[in-house]
Design an enzyme around this catalytic site. Sequence first.
Site, PDB file in Angstrom:
ATOM      1  CG  HIS A  68     -54.440   9.964  48.238  1.00  0.00           C
ATOM      2  ND1 HIS A  68     -53.938   9.167  47.242  1.00  0.00           N
ATOM      3  CD2 HIS A  68     -53.655  11.084  48.266  1.00  0.00           C
ATOM      4  CE1 HIS A  68     -52.898   9.772  46.678  1.00  0.00           C
ATOM      5  NE2 HIS A  68     -52.709  10.933  47.278  1.00  0.00           N
ATOM      6  CG  HIS A  79     -53.607  15.099  45.486  1.00  0.00           C
ATOM      7  ND1 HIS A  79     -53.118  14.675  44.266  1.00  0.00           N
ATOM      8  CD2 HIS A  79     -52.903  14.404  46.430  1.00  0.00           C
ATOM      9  CE1 HIS A  79     -52.175  13.775  44.461  1.00  0.00           C
ATOM     10  NE2 HIS A  79     -52.017  13.589  45.769  1.00  0.00           N
ATOM     11  CD  GLU A  80     -53.218  14.750  50.217  1.00  0.00           C
ATOM     12  OE1 GLU A  80     -53.248  13.575  50.632  1.00  0.00           O
ATOM     13  OE2 GLU A  80     -52.309  15.188  49.496  1.00  0.00           O
ATOM     14  CG  ASP A 133     -51.808  14.882  40.610  1.00  0.00           C
ATOM     15  OD1 ASP A 133     -52.021  15.268  41.777  1.00  0.00           O
ATOM     16  OD2 ASP A 133     -50.660  14.728  40.134  1.00  0.00           O
TER      17      ASP A 133
END
Length: 422
Positions: free
Chosen positions: A282, A278-279, A362
């Site tokens: 980003h 998830h990170e 997500d």
Amino acid sequence: MNKFAKWLLFGYFIYAALVVFYFLAINDSSNLPEIYRGSAADPHTFMNDRQLELTYEYSKIRHIIFFLLTPFDWILYLTILSIGLSAKFRQWAESSSKYSFFQKAIYVFWLSFVSFIILLPIDFFTYQLSKSYGISTSTFAIWMKDQLIDFWLDYIFLLLLAIVVFQLIRKNEKRWWFYAWIISIPFTIFLMFIQPVIIDPLYNDFYPLKNKDLEEKILDLASQANIPAEHVYEVNMSEKTNALNAYVTGIGRNSRIVLWDTTLSKLSDDEVLFIMAHEIAHYVKKHIYAGIAAYLIISLFGLYIASKIYNWSIKKHWRTLKINSLNDIASLPLLLVIISFLTFASSPLSNSFSRYLEHSADVYAIEMTKDKDAAIRSFQKLTIAGLSEVNPPAIVKWLRYTHPTMLERLIFIENYEVEKEK
């Protein structure tokens, strides 16, 4: 203006009573639509009775505190203005130095100090509340150290704001807002660049992951996204909280993907890998840059509106407010109220955009890991650790949530069709 201050406080107490009544008597935070009962998002399927009880209690209290404190700053600054305290700060500053810079520095210090002292008992209450519910693990010494760091950082940024904005107002009363916005662009980028290496280490220690086996798995995951190894960090949050978290911060060569040590200790390797994915999303999707761009666009319109309200207020009520001119430092509380109110008013828009980015991350994470079970377990454990409300009231979601609700995230993942690798 003393009469104004009394009506201001009276109106706030009425508002506070309505907020408390809504969350304690009307809103039912335990309510979950029938269609979701028994699903992965149903807290009864992954929380025990005690955890459910604490979550409902803690959520209600947090919501009340948020809605009470949001306008409290406005009331505080308007009261400082209305009773002439801001003008008194200016007099002290002018009598202490003949130099403009030091006058502003002294004024901002007194404004910051008085605000800090008034808000400190409230901050202490929220700290004790978090500790009583098992969220905070911080000692008073650590908490107080963070409060003092906050004070001095806020003081520096507020002083820079005062120096730049009032100088711009003095030069151009009509278009100061635009020049202030232009200056904010490099400042915002610079702040994002130095945050991971200068600001964040003031609060916590950052270091490479200690678990070498997990580090190898994370580095393998990161390499799939062409992320260099030095962008994975661990931070010692266990001395302050039991909550779990991970985040991306910084830009350029100072960008970092950070995992709290609580996350590493309470989640299994496959759950941590989902959080990491998830990170990573980003980073790969450049969400930080998208966030900066959105902030700058919103701030452009916000500063324009703020300038109109500010200029009108000063020209209309300068005698009553004891303000000598548009560039009088004593008007700083009024400017802060206007900016704070407009920031709050724009929060549904900015939060909605943030939730979109988080949902995108997500999707990326579940496609990258192909592990729905780990994703569901990780979100359920995040909910338990933070005593987070699965299905908050709509007004709370729109004004507070920068991430999708746990109901939305868990239902999405549970129903998501993952294409297995052959």
